[in-house]
Design a protein around this motif. Sequence first.
Motif, PDB file in Angstrom:
ATOM      1  N   GLN A   9       0.828  -1.201   0.000  1.00 21.86           N
ATOM      2  CA  GLN A   9       0.000   0.000   0.000  1.00 21.86           C
ATOM      3  C   GLN A   9       0.867   1.257   0.000  1.00 21.86           C
ATOM      4  OE1 GLN A   9      -2.295  -1.105   3.545  1.00 21.86           O
ATOM      5  NE2 GLN A   9      -4.152  -0.635   2.369  1.00 21.86           N
ATOM      6  N   SER A  12       2.756   1.723  -3.400  1.00 21.85           N
ATOM      7  CA  SER A  12       1.916   2.130  -4.526  1.00 21.85           C
ATOM      8  C   SER A  12       1.162   3.428  -4.272  1.00 21.85           C
ATOM      9  CB  SER A  12       0.929   1.012  -4.864  1.00 21.85           C
ATOM     10  OG  SER A  12       0.041   0.813  -3.776  1.00 21.85           O
ATOM     11  N   GLN A  14      -1.199   4.030  -1.984  1.00 24.17           N
ATOM     12  CA  GLN A  14      -2.589   3.858  -1.567  1.00 24.17           C
ATOM     13  C   GLN A  14      -2.763   4.419  -0.159  1.00 24.17           C
ATOM     14  OE1 GLN A  14      -3.830  -0.239  -1.987  1.00 24.17           O
ATOM     15  NE2 GLN A  14      -2.750  -0.442  -3.919  1.00 24.17           N
TER      16      GLN A  14
END
Length: 135
Positions: A9, A12, A14
């Motif tokens: 997460q 990337s 996120q």
Amino acid sequence: MVHTYTRDQLASGQLPPSEWGLLLSHSYSPNGGWYVMVIPEAYQMQTLAAGTTHFSPWSYDRHVPLGFFGAPFTPGIYHGRVQPVDLAATLASMLGVNQPSASVGNVLIQAIHSVPTLPAPRSAKGVRHEGPPSP
């Protein structure tokens, strides 16, 4: 515990589209040997042998004293708000090189001595340069 984020997460991006998410993104490094980032409640700490982590988004844990020493720096104590990410930008500027591509910090110009501009070299008067001697 406030929240947990996996390594994937964080890698990337996120993360929440907020200051909190930005602080978390600055806490991520692909070189760590961890797989889950746990954000504890404020004023709570993971069990460590000694010291602190300096990686949580809480302001008290992000406080890291920053000191410069040597001739290129202006002596003094500066009370402005700086971040650890400002270090790379400042050193790159001082060395006259481009900032690292991932650098998001600000140059701490108040800490760098202004380098006096040197005058252009003067040409020697009366000296004539005719080129290399003929063979």
